[in-house]
Structures are given as C-alpha cells and as structure tokens.
Design a protein around this motif. Structure first.
Motif, PDB file in Angstrom:
ATOM      1  N   ALA A   1       0.063  66.300  79.716  1.00 48.62           N
ATOM      2  CA  ALA A   1      -0.880  65.579  78.851  1.00 48.62           C
ATOM      3  C   ALA A   1      -1.664  66.521  77.936  1.00 48.62           C
ATOM      4  CB  ALA A   1      -1.833  64.745  79.701  1.00 48.62           C
ATOM      5  N   GLU A   2      -2.092  67.667  78.473  1.00 47.01           N
ATOM      6  CA  GLU A   2      -2.932  68.566  77.675  1.00 47.01           C
ATOM      7  C   GLU A   2      -2.154  69.175  76.515  1.00 47.01           C
ATOM      8  OE1 GLU A   2      -4.840  67.536  81.152  1.00 47.01           O
ATOM      9  OE2 GLU A   2      -2.892  68.457  80.975  1.00 47.01           O
ATOM     10  N   ALA A   3      -0.916  69.600  76.777  1.00 51.91           N
ATOM     11  CA  ALA A   3      -0.111  70.193  75.704  1.00 51.91           C
ATOM     12  C   ALA A   3       0.185  69.150  74.625  1.00 51.91           C
ATOM     13  CB  ALA A   3       1.186  70.761  76.282  1.00 51.91           C
ATOM     14  N   ARG A   4       0.477  67.911  75.037  1.00 53.22           N
ATOM     15  CA  ARG A   4       0.705  66.824  74.075  1.00 53.22           C
ATOM     16  C   ARG A   4      -0.559  66.612  73.233  1.00 53.22           C
ATOM     17  NH1 ARG A   4       5.852  64.296  73.413  1.00 53.22           N
ATOM     18  NH2 ARG A   4       6.861  64.137  75.444  1.00 53.22           N
ATOM     19  N   ASN A   5      -1.712  66.598  73.910  1.00 60.38           N
ATOM     20  CA  ASN A   5      -2.973  66.415  73.201  1.00 60.38           C
ATOM     21  C   ASN A   5      -3.198  67.534  72.184  1.00 60.38           C
ATOM     22  OD1 ASN A   5      -5.793  65.428  72.777  1.00 60.38           O
ATOM     23  ND2 ASN A   5      -6.267  67.392  73.696  1.00 60.38           N
ATOM     24  N   ASN A   6      -2.904  68.766  72.596  1.00 60.12           N
ATOM     25  CA  ASN A   6      -3.147  69.906  71.714  1.00 60.12           C
ATOM     26  C   ASN A   6      -2.239  69.869  70.488  1.00 60.12           C
ATOM     27  OD1 ASN A   6      -5.055  70.705  73.522  1.00 60.12           O
ATOM     28  ND2 ASN A   6      -3.792  72.252  74.509  1.00 60.12           N
ATOM     29  N   LEU A   7      -0.960  69.546  70.722  1.00 62.52           N
ATOM     30  CA  LEU A   7      -0.030  69.440  69.599  1.00 62.52           C
ATOM     31  C   LEU A   7      -0.473  68.298  68.674  1.00 62.52           C
ATOM     32  CD1 LEU A   7       2.501  70.314  68.143  1.00 62.52           C
ATOM     33  CD2 LEU A   7       3.854  68.889  69.699  1.00 62.52           C
ATOM     34  N   GLY A   8      -0.843  67.163  69.273  1.00 62.12           N
ATOM     35  CA  GLY A   8      -1.283  66.014  68.473  1.00 62.12           C
ATOM     36  C   GLY A   8      -2.505  66.342  67.631  1.00 62.12           C
ATOM     37  N   THR A   9      -3.430  67.098  68.201  1.00 65.56           N
ATOM     38  CA  THR A   9      -4.641  67.485  67.465  1.00 65.56           C
ATOM     39  C   THR A   9      -4.279  68.313  66.232  1.00 65.56           C
ATOM     40  OG1 THR A   9      -5.864  67.559  69.532  1.00 65.56           O
ATOM     41  CG2 THR A   9      -6.865  68.656  67.669  1.00 65.56           C
ATOM     42  N   LEU A  10      -3.359  69.274  66.411  1.00 70.28           N
ATOM     43  CA  LEU A  10      -2.958  70.113  65.280  1.00 70.28           C
ATOM     44  C   LEU A  10      -2.229  69.292  64.220  1.00 70.28           C
ATOM     45  CD1 LEU A  10      -1.801  73.544  66.741  1.00 70.28           C
ATOM     46  CD2 LEU A  10      -3.995  72.848  65.818  1.00 70.28           C
ATOM     47  N   LEU A  11      -1.393  68.347  64.657  1.00 65.33           N
ATOM     48  CA  LEU A  11      -0.673  67.511  63.687  1.00 65.33           C
ATOM     49  C   LEU A  11      -1.651  66.614  62.926  1.00 65.33           C
ATOM     50  CD1 LEU A  11       2.478  66.615  65.835  1.00 65.33           C
ATOM     51  CD2 LEU A  11       2.335  68.267  63.956  1.00 65.33           C
ATOM     52  N   ASN A  12      -2.676  66.104  63.617  1.00 67.09           N
ATOM     53  CA  ASN A  12      -3.735  65.345  62.930  1.00 67.09           C
ATOM     54  C   ASN A  12      -4.370  66.199  61.840  1.00 67.09           C
ATOM     55  OD1 ASN A  12      -3.899  62.743  63.954  1.00 67.09           O
ATOM     56  ND2 ASN A  12      -5.409  63.239  65.536  1.00 67.09           N
ATOM     57  N   GLU A  13      -4.673  67.442  62.196  1.00 69.47           N
ATOM     58  CA  GLU A  13      -5.334  68.316  61.228  1.00 69.47           C
ATOM     59  C   GLU A  13      -4.446  68.586  60.028  1.00 69.47           C
ATOM     60  OE1 GLU A  13      -6.644  71.798  63.246  1.00 69.47           O
ATOM     61  OE2 GLU A  13      -8.123  70.686  64.424  1.00 69.47           O
ATOM     62  N   GLY A  14      -3.125  68.625  60.248  1.00 72.10           N
ATOM     63  CA  GLY A  14      -2.190  68.795  59.134  1.00 72.10           C
ATOM     64  C   GLY A  14      -1.867  67.475  58.459  1.00 72.10           C
ATOM     65  N   GLU A  15      -2.559  66.416  58.855  1.00 73.76           N
ATOM     66  CA  GLU A  15      -2.397  65.062  58.318  1.00 73.76           C
ATOM     67  C   GLU A  15      -1.002  64.480  58.534  1.00 73.76           C
ATOM     68  OE1 GLU A  15      -4.179  64.572  54.410  1.00 73.76           O
ATOM     69  OE2 GLU A  15      -5.738  66.018  54.921  1.00 73.76           O
ATOM     70  N   ASP A  16      -0.301  64.963  59.577  1.00 77.54           N
ATOM     71  CA  ASP A  16       0.951  64.320  59.992  1.00 77.54           C
ATOM     72  C   ASP A  16       0.566  63.308  61.073  1.00 77.54           C
ATOM     73  OD1 ASP A  16       3.348  63.498  61.051  1.00 77.54           O
ATOM     74  OD2 ASP A  16       4.014  65.479  61.702  1.00 77.54           O
ATOM     75  N   TYR A  17       0.011  62.178  60.614  1.00 82.88           N
ATOM     76  CA  TYR A  17      -0.575  61.234  61.573  1.00 82.88           C
ATOM     77  C   TYR A  17       0.496  60.543  62.422  1.00 82.88           C
ATOM     78  CZ  TYR A  17      -4.721  62.064  58.777  1.00 82.88           C
ATOM     79  OH  TYR A  17      -5.761  62.667  58.121  1.00 82.88           O
ATOM     80  N   ALA A  18       1.660  60.274  61.834  1.00 77.61           N
ATOM     81  CA  ALA A  18       2.715  59.613  62.603  1.00 77.61           C
ATOM     82  C   ALA A  18       3.205  60.536  63.718  1.00 77.61           C
ATOM     83  CB  ALA A  18       3.863  59.223  61.677  1.00 77.61           C
ATOM     84  N   GLY A  19       3.390  61.821  63.381  1.00 75.64           N
ATOM     85  CA  GLY A  19       3.807  62.795  64.396  1.00 75.64           C
ATOM     86  C   GLY A  19       2.755  62.942  65.478  1.00 75.64           C
TER      87      GLY A  19
END
Length: 450
Positions: free
Chosen positions: A274-292
C-alpha cells in the motif's frame, strides 16, 4: 520482513501474503502524502530461507516436510484469496488450515493481517502474538504487531514489554522490533542504538538496516541512508521495503525519476504494498498524470482500507480528473479516519473552487469553499495560498450575488411589463453566462506540494 527460520521450518516455499495492513503515514508537510518504511511493509511471511543467514545454529529442519503438501496447498489458496481482497473467505480458509495445523506460524501472521484489514485490531493482535509464541524470531509477525500497536496508540506499553523480554533473553528479531517501535514513537537516537545492537549480533539483518536508514532519512542524512539501503539491497535484492525506502531517499535527494523507478520496482515485487502504491500515486499526481495516479491509489486503499494518506491522495487524483463526487467521498473518508486532519480541508476548498458539479448551487459551493479554508486556518494550516484563495472565493461570491440581483431586478421589470401587456409573449430569462475563471485556483497553482 524476514522470517529468519521459516524456510527451514515449513515447506511453504516462497509463499508470501503481500499485505500492507499498516497505514500510519508520517507527518505530512503538505496536502499530499508520502509514506516511508515506517508506514510499513507489512510483508507477510517470507518463507524462503535468506542467503547468508547469520544464525549459525540453524533450527532443526521440519521432519514433516512431505506431509505438509496438504497444508501447503491450503496455505497457497488462502493467500491467493486474501490477495484478491476476499477477506472473509480468506479468514475462513486460514482458520480451517490452523485447526488442522495449529503450529503454522506464517498462517497465524496472515490471519492477523486479514483481521487487521477488516479493522478487527484485538483479533489481529492475538493472531500476531500466537505466531510469535510459535516462533519468536518471525520478523513479519513482529513487524505487523509493532505497527498495529503504534497505530492504536499503545507503543509505550509495547516498548516496556519488549525491553523487559530483552533483559531475559537477547534476540535480534525482538531487538529490531524494539528499534521499529522507537522509530514509530519518533525516539530517533534510541531507535538507532537498538538497530545498531541488532546489527552487531547479526550484521546482515535487513530489517534493522531499514530502521537505521529511515532515521537517517528523517534527519535529512540522505547520503547515509542511501548507503545503508545499498548494503541492504546487496543482501536481499528482492526486499520491497528496501526499494520503497530507497525511493523516498531519492526524493529527498531531488532525484524524482529514480524515485519513480524504485517505487515501481517495489510494487512489481509486492503488488499490494500500500505504501509504495501511495508514494508512486503521489508522484504521478504531482506530474498531473491523474489517471495513472488513480490506478495506484485505488490499489493502495484496497490493500489498506484505513490508510488515510492514500485516501487523501486518491481524492486529489479524482479532483485532477474533474470527478467531484468521488473526490468528495475520499476526502470525507479521510475525515472519518482522522478527525483532526487539516490538509484535507485545504483540498476540500480547492475541490469546491476548481470544479462546478451539476446540481450544486454556485453560491453554496463557493460559501463551502470559504468555510473549508477557514476551518483549515483554524486547525493551524499554514499554506501561503490560503489568503489568496479566500479573496478569490469572496470575489466570485460577490460577482454571483450581483448577477443574481440583476437577474431578480430584470425578472421584476419583465413581470411588471408583462402585467401591463398580458398579451405579449414573455421572453425566457437568458441563461447565466459561463462563470469567470478564478485566478489562482487552476490545477497548476493548486497542485499539491509535499
């Protein structure tokens, strides 16, 4: 997490329930959350023996390896069911297995994880303790127990219990558990001391290295943390928690592409980490890849339903995709899980400023945005954009109020004219024009920062 001798005890080759039941993210610096190893690789039981196990006196190999074919099959099945998220069925399968083979430590640990995912903390704690009663060196069970106890606010009493037990008998697994417990209490120097003592006895003990690296990273000593984790990776290249921790260190060193790669490697090894998924998701949000980001964060909250940080980030992904109802639901979930959270109010305000869902009255929406910003401030929120957003909201409220007033007056005027000339066809009121764009509330500016 390593079960030091599980590989020799059970013929459950390499069976691991990859679960991150624990969801105590570190303090946030802003409205997106990254979680480090302290928020837990509850990896359940790695049952293959580790290379270079530094315990010379290996325990007796299990004499019943052949007859374990039945339990092994049942265990595999239970793990697969749990991985799919079918927790009630997995629990029943594990309990059935434990009735037949009550000494199966890894099965107790996984039962605890399944119970913890269902929010049944006392049951989970009993199962972890049962696993440890059978095998006091079972890393995964210690890891789960320490994190669960910390999340439920009882870290201090567990610290006393661990210290007491260590005076009677030294054990690397128990000492590492104490080091993790101290880390979770933010007692950094003490955590370092215990992790080093564990490493003096067993110099290749990866979990102790992870605790050490985590303290260094928290203190901003990223080069040092990176060195320790490099050693850990040389000992066990397949340890997802080490890779997740390395990702966080790369972020500290402003090496975003390397961080993304490490988080992806951790997830490949452990799909419901869960934590690694959260961390990757946070970075993708910051890069505005919201779907990813959404894909990663949905997987994160599926693996750890009470992981508040991941719900917050998932709300941000939905907001980025323009999905108001889903974003709202995630933010509300954060408040259920953490009633004293403050960042979520900032994000709720942005949601109400940025999106215009059908069926929500414009004035009500803007007043809500204002109220959320006020709540954020009253809870001690310090984001420097707050004042500007409050001004923007107020301007929009004034504009909308004036527009309505004009419309009302025009309506009265038309009604009066219609009353004078009843035979004339009343002209329908013109629909309101598109709302003026709010400066400073675009996705760009409101992008979540760490």
């Amino acid at each position: 997490g390593h079960a030091m001798n599980a590989g020799r005890k059970f013929a459950l080759t390499g069976l691991v329930l990859w679960v991150s039941a624990c969801a105590s993210g570190p303090e946030t610096r802003k409205n997106s959350k990254l979680t480090g190893p302290e928020a837990g690789p509850v990896t359940a039981v790695s049952t293959s023996p580790k290379p270079d196990d530094t315990k010379p006196q290996a325990k007796e190999p299990a004499p019943v390896a052949k007859s374990l074919a039945g339990p092994e099959k049942d265990f595999t099945r239970a793990v697969e069911i749990a991985r799919r998220g079918e927790l009630t069925i997995a629990e029943t399968a594990l309990k059935t297995l434990l009735e037949k083979s009550p000494k199966l430590g890894p099965a107790w640990t996984n039962l605890g994880i399944v119970q913890e995912r269902q929010g049944r903390f006392p049951d989970a704690e009993r199962s972890y303790r049962q696993a440890l009663a059978l095998d006091p060196d079972q890393e995964a069970a210690w890891d789960c127990l320490v994190r669960l106890v910390a999340r439920t606010g009882r870290a201090a009493s567990l610290e006393a219990e661990l210290r007491e037990a260590l005076t009677k008998q030294d054990s690397v697994a128990r000492r590492t558990a104490l080091a993790l417990n101290l880390l979770l209490q933010k007692k950094h120097p003490a955590a370092v001391a215990e992790a080093r003592r564990a490493l003096q006895v067993s110099e290749q003990h990866v979990p102790a290295m992870q605790v050490l690296a985590q303290v260094y990273a928290r203190e901003g000593k990223y080069e040092l943390a990176s060195m320790v984790l490099g050693n850990a990776l040389a000992i066990d290249a397949q340890d997802a928690a080490t890779l997740n921790a390395l990702g966080l260190v790369h972020l500290g060193l402003k090496e975003r592409p390397l961080a993304l790669e490490r988080f992806r490697q951790a997830i490949a090894l452990k799909p419901d980490f869960a934590e690694a998924r959260n961390n990757l998701g946070t970075l993708l949000n910051e890069g505005e890849d919201y779907a990813g980001a959404r894909v990663e964060l949905e997987a994160s909250v599926k693996a750890a339903p009470d992981f508040a940080a991941a719900h917050l980030n998932l709300g941000n992904a939905y907001r980025g995709e323009g999905d108001f109802p889903r974003a709202l639901a995630e933010y509300e979930r954060v408040l259920q899980l953490q009633p004293d959270a403050k960042d979520v109010y900032f994000n709720l305000a942005l949601l109400h400023l940025d999106l215009e869902p059908a069926g929500l009255d414009t004035l009500k929406r803007l007043q809500k945005a204002t109220s959320f910003l006020e709540q954020y401030k009253s809870k001690g929120g310090t984001d420097e954009r707050t004042a500007q957003y409050l001004k923007d909201a107020q301007k929009s409220i004034d504009r909308e109020t004036r527009r309505r007033e004009r419309e009302r007056k025009e309506g009265l005027k038309k009604a009066a004219e219609a009353a004078k000339a009843p035979e004339a066809n009343p002209t329908p009121a013109s629909p309101p024009g598109p709302p003026a764009t709010r400066p400073g509330a675009s996705g760009k500016v409101s992008k979540d920062v760490r």
